[in-house]
Enzyme design. Sequence first.
Site, PDB file in Angstrom:
ATOM      1  CB  THR A 181      -0.886   0.147   1.082  1.00 30.47           C
ATOM      2  OG1 THR A 181      -0.210   0.383   2.551  1.00 30.47           O
ATOM      3  CG2 THR A 181      -1.911  -1.068   1.668  1.00 30.47           C
ATOM      4  CD  GLU A 327      -5.245  -2.143   0.725  1.00 30.95           C
ATOM      5  OE1 GLU A 327      -5.940  -1.731  -0.024  1.00 30.95           O
ATOM      6  OE2 GLU A 327      -5.215  -1.335   1.948  1.00 30.95           O
ATOM      7  CE  LYS A 432     -17.748  13.744  13.118  1.00 31.95           C
ATOM      8  NZ  LYS A 432     -18.846  12.754  13.724  1.00 31.95           N
ATOM      9  CD1 TRP A 437     -17.902  14.283   8.847  1.00 32.17           C
ATOM     10  CD2 TRP A 437     -18.687  13.082   8.922  1.00 32.17           C
ATOM     11  NE1 TRP A 437     -16.683  12.803   9.298  1.00 32.17           N
ATOM     12  CE2 TRP A 437     -17.625  11.706   9.548  1.00 32.17           C
ATOM     13  CE3 TRP A 437     -19.745  12.133   7.693  1.00 32.17           C
ATOM     14  CZ2 TRP A 437     -18.165  10.615  10.227  1.00 32.17           C
ATOM     15  CZ3 TRP A 437     -19.866  10.303   8.339  1.00 32.17           C
ATOM     16  CH2 TRP A 437     -18.814   9.573   9.092  1.00 32.17           C
TER      17      TRP A 437
HETATM   18  P1  AMP Z   1      -4.275   2.981  -2.704  1.00 32.88           P
HETATM   19  O1  AMP Z   1      -4.728   1.778  -2.449  1.00 32.88           O
HETATM   20  O2  AMP Z   1      -3.278   3.632  -3.263  1.00 32.88           O
HETATM   21  O3  AMP Z   1      -4.929   3.064  -4.813  1.00 32.88           O
HETATM   22  O4  AMP Z   1      -5.677   4.299  -2.411  1.00 32.88           O
HETATM   23  C1  AMP Z   1      -7.073   3.697  -2.839  1.00 32.88           C
HETATM   24  C2  AMP Z   1      -7.654   5.212  -1.839  1.00 32.88           C
HETATM   25  O5  AMP Z   1      -7.710   5.806  -3.440  1.00 32.88           O
HETATM   26  C3  AMP Z   1      -9.499   4.621  -1.778  1.00 32.88           C
HETATM   27  O6  AMP Z   1      -9.227   3.947  -0.400  1.00 32.88           O
HETATM   28  C4  AMP Z   1      -9.842   5.684  -2.237  1.00 32.88           C
HETATM   29  O7  AMP Z   1     -10.080   6.510  -0.777  1.00 32.88           O
HETATM   30  C5  AMP Z   1      -9.194   6.545  -2.986  1.00 32.88           C
HETATM   31  N1  AMP Z   1      -9.946   6.165  -4.501  1.00 32.88           N
HETATM   32  C6  AMP Z   1      -9.255   5.267  -5.452  1.00 32.88           C
HETATM   33  N2  AMP Z   1     -10.909   5.687  -6.487  1.00 32.88           N
HETATM   34  C7  AMP Z   1     -11.200   6.749  -6.143  1.00 32.88           C
HETATM   35  C8  AMP Z   1     -12.585   7.413  -6.196  1.00 32.88           C
HETATM   36  N3  AMP Z   1     -13.115   6.960  -7.813  1.00 32.88           N
HETATM   37  N4  AMP Z   1     -12.367   8.978  -5.924  1.00 32.88           N
HETATM   38  C9  AMP Z   1     -12.246   9.334  -5.006  1.00 32.88           C
HETATM   39  N5  AMP Z   1     -11.332   8.693  -3.596  1.00 32.88           N
HETATM   40  C10 AMP Z   1     -11.524   7.161  -5.088  1.00 32.88           C
END
Ligand code: AMP
Length: 538
Positions: A181, A327, A432, A437
């Site tokens: 991650t 994930e 917040k 929110w």
């Molecule tokens: P990563 O594991 O680094 O790819 O990050 C995943 C995170 O990216 C998710 O948990 C979201 O917070 C964010 N994310 C992915 N796609 C979107 C989307 N279309 N809109 C908003 N946030 C997103």
Amino acid sequence: MQSTMQDAPLTIKRIINHGEWLYANKKVFTVTPGGVQEATFYEIAKRAERLAAALAELGVAPGDRVGTFMWNNQSHMEAYLAVPAMGAVLHTLNIRLFPEQLAFVINDGGDSVIIIDHTLIPVFAKIRDQIPQVRHIIVSGPDETGALGKTLDYETLIASHQPGFEWPELNERDAAIMCYTSGTTGNPKGVVYSHRSLWLHSLASMTANSIGLCEADRCLLIVPMFHVNAWGVIYTAFFAGTELIMPQMFLQGAPIITMIRELRPTISLGVPTIWNDVLHTAENDPAADFSSLRAILAGGAAVPRHLIEGFRDRYGLRVIQGWGMTETSPLAAVAIPPAGTPRDQEIDYEVKAGRVVAGVELRVVSDAGEVMPRDGKTIGEFEIRGPWITASYYGVDAPDRFHDGWLKTGDIGTLDAEGFMVISDRSKDVIKSGGEWISSVDLESNVMAHPAVFEAAVVAIPDPKWDERPLCCVVLRPGASATAEELREFLAPRVAKWWLPEHWCFIDAIPKTSVGKFDKKVLRALYADGALDVITLD
Ligand code: AMP
């Protein structure tokens, strides 16, 4: 009662066999400083067999980890095929990690061999002495520096081994790829994909309700292969017969526009910050030509409305938003408007993060762990489960990330009756104010619709009266001007009055994470250090 069905394991080997046979002459185009290098699927499959033979000779055994430290290119694709199909585990390394994080993931992942692009040698040299268990480094391209000590040459290994490596019959539940991650807090955590999860994920990407990748497609793959398997597209391409364009390090607006004009992809995948750059660059480039594209897919972060409207109104081009995580392999939701939606109302769906993809289940859960109604109104944390969603992290216990067999995503928002999700924030980014929110994502999307704004990120800052209030950090477009008052006035009819930020700052660039997303942790730290020039309106 047992079924009568055969039990063919869902392994990468079967994807390779399918692609090299049916789509032997389909091509992969790699953009290099000297021009475009082409190879057919058949050639790539044969080179993958040679690579597997070479790795086996170097002692790579089933279950061993082979790291890649590479751009999106043909050799990287060969490693994607060879390493899992021979029973080893491909560990894609993020080329933008800080040195200490990079050394951590290599050691934690247990990599014994690493393949790296020669252009990345200087970055890798910084950690070479911190990864003692790495036995071999294979360099793709000329290693003229000697900075890594003894290395092996990728092309020599390929040339000195024969094709015909026999892919073993593997258990579909065995590890195939591992990816860490992006680790915005604490150390990155490893997610390990199985052959089966990658297989099913590829099938999902081929369905018309999601990305619908197919033989008629040529995909410009801007999302990096070092992050969530470039959204799984390598395997989907081989399965579906989709041609690929690999941009390597040419990831800025101008070269991407040239690639689209000259190599004529039908679809392209990238994070919104890249598409924002492309859209702004195209405005001043009369030769920009997006006519080959049926759609662009944007995800990994919220896709602002102005971006979707900009491509639609100027170029008649559809922006499809997708949502996923490391994930979740990552494809879990894709915002295709329901059938029959009038064209002028499609945008109302396209601005949502996505609609749940067949094969995964999604729900919204309250702080108390109660499942919330799918009414498009009740806010909670998204939880997800399915055959390509991780059930744990590699080598660490993280019970707080799971709930009754569901992965807690850390994303906050709503789910509606039609399966569309709207994200208001990451849980660690929520604002917040007075107990309510404020969605930073909504504020950003609206500020970025202002013609003078290039990018905007909103973070929470402490407030004695309301606990937290939004601080809006703005990057203006070159040559454009706008004051905080003007921007607030622009926002006023678009969001609730109590959301309107009183704190603003103008900066040269929004800090980005290693995968190109806004890095709000850095912004909050800059604010805490007093390093931002904040304007506070009445
Ligand atoms: P990563 O594991 O680094 O790819 O990050 C995943 C995170 O990216 C998710 O948990 C979201 O917070 C964010 N994310 C992915 N796609 C979107 C989307 N279309 N809109 C908003 N946030 C997103």
